[in-house]
Design an enzyme around this catalytic site. Structure first.
Site, mmCIF file in Angstrom:
data_model
loop_
_atom_site.group_PDB
_atom_site.id
_atom_site.type_symbol
_atom_site.label_atom_id
_atom_site.label_comp_id
_atom_site.label_asym_id
_atom_site.label_seq_id
_atom_site.Cartn_x
_atom_site.Cartn_y
_atom_site.Cartn_z
ATOM 1 N N SER A 14 0.813 -1.214 0.000
ATOM 2 C CA SER A 14 0.000 0.000 0.000
ATOM 3 C C SER A 14 0.846 1.262 0.000
ATOM 4 O O SER A 14 0.470 2.261 -0.608
ATOM 5 C CB SER A 14 -0.931 -0.003 1.213
ATOM 6 O OG SER A 14 -1.802 -1.115 1.162
ATOM 7 N N ALA A 15 1.993 1.251 0.669
ATOM 8 C CA ALA A 15 2.878 2.418 0.676
ATOM 9 C C ALA A 15 4.053 2.246 -0.273
ATOM 10 O O ALA A 15 4.428 3.175 -0.982
ATOM 11 C CB ALA A 15 3.385 2.681 2.095
ATOM 12 N N GLU A 35 9.703 -7.172 -4.047
ATOM 13 C CA GLU A 35 8.462 -7.755 -3.534
ATOM 14 C C GLU A 35 8.603 -9.272 -3.420
ATOM 15 O O GLU A 35 9.060 -9.934 -4.357
ATOM 16 C CB GLU A 35 7.301 -7.402 -4.465
ATOM 17 C CG GLU A 35 5.998 -8.143 -4.218
ATOM 18 C CD GLU A 35 5.479 -8.013 -2.789
ATOM 19 O OE1 GLU A 35 5.001 -9.023 -2.239
ATOM 20 O OE2 GLU A 35 5.558 -6.897 -2.231
ATOM 21 N N HIS A 545 -6.191 -4.668 10.455
ATOM 22 C CA HIS A 545 -5.638 -3.316 10.523
ATOM 23 C C HIS A 545 -4.461 -3.194 11.485
ATOM 24 O O HIS A 545 -4.436 -2.299 12.328
ATOM 25 C CB HIS A 545 -6.736 -2.334 10.952
ATOM 26 C CG HIS A 545 -7.856 -2.210 9.991
ATOM 27 N ND1 HIS A 545 -9.090 -1.683 10.333
ATOM 28 C CD2 HIS A 545 -7.949 -2.527 8.669
ATOM 29 C CE1 HIS A 545 -9.890 -1.695 9.280
ATOM 30 N NE2 HIS A 545 -9.214 -2.208 8.270
#
Length: 615
Positions: A14-15, A35, A545
């Protein structure tokens, strides 16, 4: 001699995907993005396919955690901790809710020492990313949104009856409608809305699709390495003068490689991966590192500590006419979702030629619906079915923000998902699981979710080998405050269910038979606090989260530079000083945007646009 780059970014989630894409806008700098996973599979584009991407080693790290004071009803007593393992990371497996958090969350960060992270200072980065497609279905504070960024944000089409009914019921229960991503999220009464989701034309807009896919990933100055798991940050120098000079990784052939970073290493491996990599590289609590056989280079007691996560308890209600059945979902997702062994169509599409008329009709309708979704972005497949949510204050504390969220999941799922993804035995949860979770059953989950937990967990190493899963200890409900808030949020969720029952005749909330008997509860009777607590301790689920394990002020400075090691930053959800009051993906993307500008300013890079103030 291995590869060399100006910047090495670890993790394309996401970042990280945002940072690599933004830094490589300057053609004079060389960026390597590493990755551990690969490219997203085709199913990743379909919002409704979220469960398929979990518990799948190709796309999910498949962690589980010690649930602390929760998880009593889960398999092995352990909580699932899905984390994306592919380009786009967890933005490719999440349920697509685009929720920034309450403005007070960020002001609280700044007041606590995270200078530069107040709401007014981070809002430009949210706007920079966003390409909002406005909809008459939801109120929008136009000044708070962007419309020409790379990240698609939209409301699903068509709006599901259950989602609209939930919004109306919440309004009837005293929660006004509003733009939860606006500059004012309302006072204690909060607000409710259909969800804004990270989608573009009904397809998932992960950070891979939004920031990397297409022209960015073929820039000559950006190298994207996939199936490459980083095993160590290379740190050189003496105590007091340490510097990160690169990373070591294992490539897809199992060979160990090293990439040198001339300027910086940027760690964006997430709230689980980033502290783990710091610790195996010698940056962490000295006593713990030495206990597992890692030489400590920097005694950093807060690495891996202060873990925050959101928990939710789902109120399962039969909802004929409002809920979405699994048969409907299967048809919407196309013929492959209906194939054996779970579905009625043959496992091999080559056998479709001999289908009886009723199955041929089913196959044709499934083909029609999936084609409609793919070509127009419309239909059931266009969202995760997590389609509406409300936020408000319970009055029990945290006056700077909303401490409560209630979401609507428009489908009750099936036995395979309850068992495989949620880790719950349907035979223990339902008196009659075959009826409650039948393919044609129409049901919904109303999700009670406290969003300012006071309990803190931790990430610890199990081995000096970073390929071994870390020891994740969630420590849920350790602080009694969190259970008090959960009980209050469940009661408010029950109010919304009552309004749904008045307007639409939904059924009674399902209570597992063993817990109902233990507390003398009968269907339709008011739940006692003791029953709600027991339900929460048995059947609370993570909302996926995790944050704050490398938080600003403890592990990194406000510019995200690791304390004690030059040339090393962390930029992902782990740097949040505290979890935001809502789903965390939007804030993680914002962190990537801000980090890219911080790095660019420090090194004199030219980006297409700077939205932050002077350094």
């Amino acid at each position: 001699m291995g590869e060399a780059a100006d910047f090495v970014v670890v993790g394309a989630g996401s970042a990280g995907a945002v940072i690599a894409a933004r830094l490589s806008e300057d053609p004079t700098t060389r960026v390597v993005l590493i990755e551990a996973g690969g490219a997203p599979p085709p199913a990743e584009l379909m919002p409704a396919a979220c469960p398929v991407l979990q518990v799948n080693p190709e796309t999910d790290w498949m962690y589980t955690a010690d649930a602390g004071g929760a998880g009593l009803g889960l398999a092995g007593g352990r909580m699932m901790v899905p984390r994306g393992r592919m380009l786009g990371g967890s933005s490719g497996i999440n349920y697509l809710a685009y929720v920034r958090g309450h403005p007070g969350d960020f002001d609280s960060w700044a007041e606590g020492g995270a200078s530069g992270w107040s709401y007014d200072e981070v809002l430009p980065y949210f706007r920079k990313s966003e390409a909002l497609v406005t909809s008459g279905e939801v109120p929008i504070d136009a000044e708070a949104h962007g419309t020409d960024g790379p990240l698609g944000v939209a409301v699903r089409a068509p709006v599901l009856p259950g989602a609209q009914a939930f919004v109306e019921a919440a309004v009837a229960a005293g929660i006004p409608a509003g733009d939860y991503n606006g500059r004012d999220r309302g006072g204690p009464a909060g607000l409710v809305s259909l969800l804004q989701t990270t989608t573009l034309a009904g397809k998932r807009a992960s950070t891979y699709h939004a920031f990397l896919e297409g022209k960015p990933e073929i820039r000559p100055n950006l190298m994207v390495l996939t199936h490459a798991q980083v095993t160590r940050i290379v740190i050189e120098g003496e105590p007091g003068a340490l510097r990160a000079t690169g990373v070591e990784y294992v490539d897809e052939n199992g060979a160990t490689q090293v990439i040198t970073a001339r300027n910086e290493v940027v760690l964006s491996a997430g709230s689980i991966g980033s502290p783990q990599l710091l610790m195996v590289s010698g940056v962490g609590p000295r006593e713990h590192l030495e206990d597992v056989g890692v030489a400590c280079r920097v005694d950093a007691p807060d690495v891996g500590q202060h873990l925050k996560d959101h928990l939710q308890f789902g109120l399962f209600v039969p909802a004929p006419g409002l809920g979405v059945s699994m048969v409907s979902m299967g048809i919407a997702m196309g013929p492959d979702a209906l194939r054996a062994p779970a579905g009625p169509l043959p496992a091999d599409p080559a056998d479709d030629g001999s289908l009886p008329p009723e199955l041929e009709g089913l196959r044709a309708e499934a083909e029609r619906q999936v084609t409609e979704w793919f070509t127009t972005g419309s239909g059931l497949a266009s969202s995760s079915l997590y389609d509406a949510s409300a936020w408000f204050s319970t009055g029990l504390g945290d006056p700077h923000t909303h401490d409560a969220q209630i979401g609507l999941f428009a489908c009750g799922y099936n036995a395979d998902i309850w068992q495989g993804v949620l880790r719950v035995d349907p035979a223990a949860y339902f008196a009659d699981p075959e009826t409650a979770l039948s393919p044609t059953a129409e049901s919904m989950l109303v999700l009670a979710n406290p969003v300012q937990p006071h309990s803190e967990g931790e990430i610890l190493l199990t081995s000096p080998d970073p390929r071994e899963a870390p020891d994740i200890r969630m420590n849920y409900y350790d602080d009694p405050h969190d259970m008090a808030v959960m009980i209050a949020v469940v009661r408010r969720a029950l109010d919304i269910v009552d309004k749904l029952r008045e307007a639409h005749g939904v059924g009674e909330v399902q209570v597992p038979p063993a817990l109902a008997a233990k507390h003398g509860h009968t269907p339709g009777a008011e739940m006692s606090d003791a029953l709600i607590e027991d339900l929460a301790r048995h059947y609370s689920f993570t909302v996926y989260h995790p944050t704050s394990t490398c938080r600003i002020g403890s592990v990194v400075d406000p510019d995200l530079r690791v304390l004690g090691v030059d040339g090393l930053r962390v930029a992902d959800a782990s740097v949040m000083p505290n979890v935001v009051s809502g789903n965390t993906n939007a804030a993680a993307i914002m962190i990537g945007e801000k980090a890219a500008e911080l790095i660019a300013r420090d090194h004199g890079l030219t980006l297409d646009e700077f939205v932050g103030g002077p350094a």
